[in-house]
Write an enzyme that holds these catalytic residues in place. Structure first.
Site, PDB file in Angstrom:
ATOM      1  N   VAL A   1     -16.696  10.816 -28.923  1.00 27.50           N
ATOM      2  CA  VAL A   1     -17.483  10.907 -27.691  1.00 27.50           C
ATOM      3  C   VAL A   1     -17.363   9.623 -26.877  1.00 27.50           C
ATOM      4  O   VAL A   1     -17.296   9.655 -25.647  1.00 27.50           O
ATOM      5  CB  VAL A   1     -18.965  11.202 -28.008  1.00 27.50           C
ATOM      6  N   CYS A   2     -17.311   8.497 -27.561  1.00 29.54           N
ATOM      7  CA  CYS A   2     -17.206   7.201 -26.874  1.00 29.54           C
ATOM      8  C   CYS A   2     -15.920   7.114 -26.056  1.00 29.54           C
ATOM      9  O   CYS A   2     -15.927   6.642 -24.913  1.00 29.54           O
ATOM     10  CB  CYS A   2     -17.245   6.068 -27.897  1.00 29.54           C
ATOM     11  N   SER A   3     -14.825   7.571 -26.647  1.00 29.04           N
ATOM     12  CA  SER A   3     -13.518   7.479 -25.991  1.00 29.04           C
ATOM     13  C   SER A   3     -13.292   8.572 -24.958  1.00 29.04           C
ATOM     14  O   SER A   3     -12.692   8.326 -23.904  1.00 29.04           O
ATOM     15  CB  SER A   3     -12.403   7.556 -27.041  1.00 29.04           C
TER      16      SER A   3
END
Length: 201
Positions: free
Chosen positions: A88-90
């Site tokens: 999700v971060c990337s």
């Protein structure tokens, strides 16, 4: 009679569970970091580590950046995430801010910052891979002290990540928190994206 008692006990248990859930979300998200909090006072003596290559780290003698240098006298949007190179971060969190950077500048924001419980060298490689270093300032919280001070630390050992952080965002003006958002779970991406914080500035 026995059935009535059982129903009352079940109802009491449900109410207790619901109250615990509400308390957990509230204390996790807002016990230490809330609107009006001075973020530098909430994390006294804590510094962050600006993303850089290993050689840059050596040449800078592994210097760190005091929170006062990051926040004082500035309008800052900061978002924290569980870790570099994670899903999700990337795929969502960083791209959300990268694609809205012009809108932040139009609102007078001095800097948009991403912080994660990683060393600054791993974050640097990740930021370069995402093509986001020109738009966003990346900092490491290598020992997690920043997030612990704010009550935003999170044990993600179940995902083989160890001590990390919640997924969160905040608008900070001259060190004072004006708006803060924390996801129910680090895997969620509902309230910490760029569009939400833009609406809070």
């Amino acid at each position: 009679m026995a059935m009535s008692i059982l129903k009352l006990r079940n109802l009491s248990a449900l109410r207790s569970a619901a109250n615990s859930a509400r308390i957990g979300v509230s204390s996790r998200g807002f016990s230490k970091l809330a609107e009006g909090t001075d973020i530098t006072s909430a994390a006294p003596g804590v510094s962050l580590q600006k993303a850089r290559s290993w050689d840059e780290g050596v040449s800078s003698k592994f210097s760190t950046t005091p929170l006062s240098d990051i926040f004082k006298g500035k309008k800052v949007v900061i978002f924290g995430l569980p870790g570099a190179y994670t899903g999700v971060c990337s795929q969502q969190h960083v791209p959300s801010y990268k694609s809205h950077i012009d809108k932040f500048k139009a609102k007078g924001i001095d800097s948009v910052i991403c912080v994660s419980v990683n060393d600054p060298f791993a974050i640097n490689g990740w930021a370069e891979k995402l093509g986001a270093k020109d738009a966003i300032e990346f900092y490491g919280d290598f020992d997690g002290k920043f997030h612990k001070s704010l009550g935003l630390d999170k044990d993600l050992s179940a995902a083989l990540l160890g001590p990390r952080s919640e997924r969160w965002s905040a608008y900070v003006e001259d060190g004072k928190v004006k708006a803060v958002n924390v996801e129910e779970a680090p895997s969620d991406f509902k309230v910490t994206g760029a569009e939400v914080i833009l609406g809070q500035i």
